[in-house]
Design an enzyme around this catalytic site. Sequence first.
Site, PDB file in Angstrom:
ATOM      1  N   LEU A  52       8.649  -3.753  -5.180  1.00 15.97           N
ATOM      2  CA  LEU A  52       9.066  -3.170  -3.906  1.00 15.97           C
ATOM      3  C   LEU A  52       9.329  -4.231  -2.851  1.00 15.97           C
ATOM      4  CD1 LEU A  52       6.866   0.024  -3.324  1.00 15.97           C
ATOM      5  CD2 LEU A  52       9.342  -0.098  -3.672  1.00 15.97           C
ATOM      6  N   PHE A 103       5.480  -7.091  -7.249  1.00 18.76           N
ATOM      7  CA  PHE A 103       6.383  -7.231  -6.107  1.00 18.76           C
ATOM      8  C   PHE A 103       7.733  -6.558  -6.344  1.00 18.76           C
ATOM      9  CE2 PHE A 103       3.929 -11.379  -5.325  1.00 18.76           C
ATOM     10  CZ  PHE A 103       3.018 -10.739  -4.499  1.00 18.76           C
ATOM     11  N   TYR A 134      -8.545  -9.532  -5.211  1.00 19.19           N
ATOM     12  CA  TYR A 134      -7.946  -8.594  -4.260  1.00 19.19           C
ATOM     13  C   TYR A 134      -9.050  -8.178  -3.295  1.00 19.19           C
ATOM     14  CZ  TYR A 134      -3.801  -8.010  -7.249  1.00 19.19           C
ATOM     15  OH  TYR A 134      -2.653  -8.199  -7.972  1.00 19.19           O
ATOM     16  N   GLY A 159       4.062  -9.944   1.907  1.00 21.02           N
ATOM     17  CA  GLY A 159       4.441  -9.553   3.262  1.00 21.02           C
ATOM     18  C   GLY A 159       4.762  -8.088   3.438  1.00 21.02           C
ATOM     19  N   GLY A 160       4.939  -7.342   2.354  1.00 22.62           N
ATOM     20  CA  GLY A 160       5.190  -5.910   2.477  1.00 22.62           C
ATOM     21  C   GLY A 160       6.589  -5.511   2.060  1.00 22.62           C
TER      22      GLY A 160
END
Length: 299
Positions: free
Chosen positions: A222, A220, A60, A229-230
């Site tokens: 959310l 992931f 990260y 990608g968000g």
Amino acid sequence: MPTEITAAAAGRWTLGDRTVHRMGFGSMRITAHPDRDRALRVLRRAVELGVDHIDTAAFYVSPGGTLKVGTGPARYATELIRAALAPYPEGLVVATKVGFRDDPTTGLHEEASPAQLRAQVEENLRRLGRDHLDLVNLRIVKRPAPDSVAERFGALAELRDAGLIRHLGLSNVRLDHLDEAQTIAPVVCVQNNYALDNRGDQDAMVRECGARGIAYVPFFSLTGGNREGGARTDHGAAVHAVARAHDATPQQVRLAWTLHQGPHVLAIPGTGDPAHLAENVAAAALRLTPDELAALDRR
């Protein structure tokens, strides 16, 4: 004045001999913003809000890394965690992953030999400033053909026996990988891709982990299919309806759904935004009715 909601509202579960709040924090996104002080504030605020389980990895990092964003000097999540929280609070569990490495030239790639895994463990120890790691997840590439994790997991089990690692987990795995690993050493958690709208074949894995007393820690949750990608913006009518009923955000509903999948399911939403952090943690207190859960499952 309203009482501040903390991670304690989600309840607790065990990671080996450690007990943590089921609402944790994922550190991947704290590397994206060039403001180092902002990342430190987010991490410290997470702990203030009761988060005692932080997920990280030495790969990260920005620029590059899994997010493939950013400019300037390298910002490692592990080093930001150390800068923000060392000396570490008693009871804080920092979970990391090995199996991948980020190279400035070749990018993110799998490294899975025993020597490479040991080097990654040592890198995590150095960047986190620890003499042992609380929890190490073996991150693999999940291939369609049958394969084995025995050599890789066995190498980590040897490092556990040597005192460098306290507990072991698996990431991005199938049930046969879990079965094989459990013949080698205890597995305290499984980290797989799982979200309300991106469940794949994971419902069975969630149930099996619950039956075995193993924590299931979805990543992931959310972002769903958006992955790195968000957060999603196309939530669907059912998510919006439940959000309105609870005066909550769609993202909070997604996190609440995640936590409702079983008492052994932990959430590790990540953000580099202090406001979003507070919203994510507040989802720990959101209780959904059976009818609401059924509506979300139908979507």
